[in-house]
Design a protein around this motif. Structure first.
Motif, short mmCIF file in Angstrom:
data_model
loop_
_atom_site.label_atom_id
_atom_site.label_comp_id
_atom_site.label_asym_id
_atom_site.label_seq_id
_atom_site.Cartn_x
_atom_site.Cartn_y
_atom_site.Cartn_z
N PRO A 25 31.69 -5.68 0.12
CA PRO A 25 31.90 -6.98 0.75
C PRO A 25 31.34 -8.14 -0.08
O PRO A 25 30.28 -8.02 -0.69
CB PRO A 25 31.15 -6.85 2.08
CG PRO A 25 30.17 -5.77 1.86
CD PRO A 25 30.77 -4.83 0.88
N ILE A 26 32.10 -9.24 -0.08
CA ILE A 26 31.66 -10.49 -0.71
C ILE A 26 31.17 -11.44 0.38
O ILE A 26 30.10 -12.03 0.28
CB ILE A 26 32.82 -11.13 -1.50
CG1 ILE A 26 33.26 -10.20 -2.63
CG2 ILE A 26 32.42 -12.51 -2.02
CD1 ILE A 26 34.57 -10.61 -3.29
N ASP A 27 31.99 -11.56 1.41
CA ASP A 27 31.64 -12.32 2.61
C ASP A 27 32.37 -11.64 3.76
O ASP A 27 32.99 -10.59 3.55
CB ASP A 27 31.97 -13.82 2.40
CG ASP A 27 33.46 -14.14 2.39
OD1 ASP A 27 34.28 -13.27 2.78
OD2 ASP A 27 33.83 -15.26 2.00
N PRO A 28 32.32 -12.15 4.99
CA PRO A 28 32.91 -11.40 6.10
C PRO A 28 34.40 -11.12 5.96
O PRO A 28 34.93 -10.22 6.64
CB PRO A 28 32.63 -12.29 7.32
CG PRO A 28 31.43 -13.08 6.94
CD PRO A 28 31.55 -13.32 5.46
N VAL A 29 35.11 -11.84 5.11
CA VAL A 29 36.56 -11.65 5.04
C VAL A 29 37.04 -11.19 3.66
O VAL A 29 38.24 -11.00 3.45
CB VAL A 29 37.33 -12.95 5.42
CG1 VAL A 29 36.98 -13.35 6.86
CG2 VAL A 29 37.04 -14.08 4.45
N ALA A 109 27.41 -13.02 1.48
CA ALA A 109 27.38 -14.28 2.22
C ALA A 109 27.67 -13.99 3.69
O ALA A 109 28.70 -13.41 4.02
CB ALA A 109 28.42 -15.24 1.65
N ASP A 110 26.75 -14.39 4.58
CA ASP A 110 26.92 -14.13 6.02
C ASP A 110 28.13 -14.85 6.60
O ASP A 110 28.73 -14.39 7.56
CB ASP A 110 25.68 -14.59 6.80
CG ASP A 110 24.46 -13.79 6.43
OD1 ASP A 110 24.63 -12.59 6.11
OD2 ASP A 110 23.35 -14.36 6.43
N GLN A 111 28.43 -16.00 6.03
CA GLN A 111 29.56 -16.79 6.53
C GLN A 111 30.64 -16.83 5.47
O GLN A 111 30.36 -16.70 4.27
CB GLN A 111 29.10 -18.23 6.83
CG GLN A 111 27.95 -18.32 7.83
CD GLN A 111 28.34 -17.84 9.22
OE1 GLN A 111 29.50 -17.96 9.62
NE2 GLN A 111 27.39 -17.26 9.95
N LYS A 112 31.87 -17.03 5.90
CA LYS A 112 32.99 -17.13 4.95
C LYS A 112 32.71 -18.26 3.95
O LYS A 112 32.37 -19.38 4.34
CB LYS A 112 34.28 -17.43 5.73
CG LYS A 112 35.49 -17.47 4.83
CD LYS A 112 36.73 -17.91 5.59
CE LYS A 112 37.80 -18.29 4.59
NZ LYS A 112 38.90 -19.03 5.21
N LYS A 114 33.42 -21.24 1.51
CA LYS A 114 34.40 -22.33 1.62
C LYS A 114 34.58 -23.00 0.26
O LYS A 114 33.67 -23.06 -0.56
CB LYS A 114 33.91 -23.38 2.62
CG LYS A 114 33.63 -22.82 4.01
CD LYS A 114 34.88 -22.33 4.71
CE LYS A 114 35.74 -23.50 5.20
NZ LYS A 114 36.99 -22.96 5.82
N LYS A 115 35.79 -23.56 0.06
CA LYS A 115 36.06 -24.27 -1.21
C LYS A 115 35.33 -25.61 -1.25
O LYS A 115 34.65 -25.91 -2.22
CB LYS A 115 37.57 -24.53 -1.36
CG LYS A 115 38.37 -23.30 -1.70
CD LYS A 115 39.81 -23.67 -1.94
CE LYS A 115 40.40 -24.26 -0.69
NZ LYS A 115 41.85 -24.23 -0.58
N ARG A 116 35.54 -26.39 -0.24
CA ARG A 116 34.87 -27.70 -0.13
C ARG A 116 35.01 -28.54 -1.39
O ARG A 116 34.12 -29.31 -1.74
CB ARG A 116 33.37 -27.54 0.19
CG ARG A 116 33.14 -26.96 1.57
CD ARG A 116 31.78 -27.33 2.11
NE ARG A 116 31.55 -26.64 3.40
CZ ARG A 116 30.93 -25.48 3.52
NH1 ARG A 116 30.43 -24.85 2.48
NH2 ARG A 116 30.80 -24.94 4.71
N PRO A 121 32.79 -20.33 -6.78
CA PRO A 121 31.47 -19.68 -6.80
C PRO A 121 31.42 -18.62 -7.90
O PRO A 121 32.43 -17.98 -8.20
CB PRO A 121 31.38 -19.04 -5.42
CG PRO A 121 32.79 -18.81 -5.01
CD PRO A 121 33.60 -19.92 -5.61
N ALA A 122 30.27 -18.41 -8.47
CA ALA A 122 30.08 -17.32 -9.42
C ALA A 122 29.70 -16.08 -8.62
O ALA A 122 28.85 -16.15 -7.74
CB ALA A 122 28.97 -17.67 -10.40
N LEU A 123 30.37 -14.95 -8.88
CA LEU A 123 29.99 -13.71 -8.20
C LEU A 123 29.00 -12.97 -9.07
O LEU A 123 29.34 -12.51 -10.16
CB LEU A 123 31.22 -12.83 -7.97
CG LEU A 123 32.18 -13.22 -6.86
CD1 LEU A 123 33.27 -12.16 -6.75
CD2 LEU A 123 31.44 -13.36 -5.53
N LEU A 124 27.80 -12.84 -8.60
CA LEU A 124 26.80 -12.05 -9.33
C LEU A 124 26.94 -10.61 -8.88
O LEU A 124 26.92 -10.31 -7.69
CB LEU A 124 25.40 -12.55 -8.98
CG LEU A 124 24.75 -13.52 -9.94
CD1 LEU A 124 23.30 -13.76 -9.53
CD2 LEU A 124 24.83 -13.00 -11.38
#
Ligand code: CTP
Ligand code: CA
Length: 224
Positions: A25-29, A109-112, A114-116, A121-124
């Motif tokens: 998982p990366i985030d919930p979705v 990430a606990d929350q999805k 967002k692009k904003r 984002p960099a995925l470590l």
């Protein structure tokens, strides 16, 4: 196999199989995954059950029916798979067919996310535990430990070094440079301490039966 259960070649044995991909998982979705279909691992679980074994199948997320007579445990991530493999021991034979994700994200990430309007984002990433290596080196090592190696180049050479590095008895190598992943045919090479046996390309369930026959022979030799 023989109609009498107690005459089947793996009667009384416990066979542990991993199959499918893992999802990290990366985030919930969102998640990291790979193209493994789970078909070859499920076919091996089915063949081992038909050969009379008690079979535990630790399956990553795939939409496949549980083969008859197989105890299936569903997992998502590599770490869950590692835990369930440990819980399933002891076993006489372990066949690690799963395409375990090599890396997971360092921070979930606990929350999805967002692009904003900002930069991506960099995925470590960090490395997942090697289930096969830990099983081979562990106290409850099964008598016969078998790994799979999906390679796109230098298939046999890579399999030979993987066998040694991971402490496996056999590595079943297959060339996935074609469209093997997801397909119904497989072309495998069994790499053992004694050399390489090339099986002809055939349906994955026939590959499974051929492997199960050889597993039963190998166990018998150990117990002679
Ligand atoms: N394997 C495992 N746990 C991991 C990675 C791999 O148990 N974290 C097992 C697979 O189920 C398979 C064998 O190790 O039986 C070989 O997997 P493979 O991905 O080919 O090996 P890796 O060591 O991950 O090497 P590569 O860099 O080629 O992916
Ligand atoms: Ca890998």
């Amino acid at each position: 196999f023989d109609t009498e259960p107690e005459h089947r070649p793996l009667f009384g044995k416990h066979v542990l199989v991993t199959a499918g991909p893992t999802h990290e998982p990366i985030d919930p979705v969102r998640y990291i995954a790979n193209r493994s279909s789970g078909k070859q691992g499920f076919a091996i679980a089915a063949a081992a059950a038909a050969a009379g074994a008690r079979v535990t199948l630790v399956a990553g997320p795939v939409h496949l029916q549980t083969p008859r007579g197989v105890d299936r445990i569903n997992v998502e991530s590599a770490r869950e798979m590692a835990d369930e493999v440990r819980n399933a021991l002891p076993a006489d034979i372990a066949v690690m067919v799963a395409a375990v994700a090599d890396w997971r994200t360092k921070d979930f990430a606990d929350q999805k996310m967002k692009k904003r309007g900002s930069a991506p984002p960099a995925l470590l990433l960090e490395e997942n535990p090697d289930i096969l290596t830990n099983l081979s080196a562990g106290k409850k090592r099964p008598t016969l430990v078998i790994g799979f190696a999906a390679e796109t180049q230098d298939v046999i050479e890579n399999a030979r070094s993987k066998r040694k590095r991971k402490g496996a008895d056999w590595i079943v190598a297959n060339d996935v440079s074609g469209d093997v992943m997801g397909g119904d045919l497989n072309d495998v090479h069994i790499v053992t301490s004694r050399g390489v046996e090339d099986l002809p390309e055939m349906p994955k369930d026939q590959v499974a039966y051929a492997l199960v026959e050889r597993m039963a022979e190998a166990l018998e030799k150990v117990h002679e």
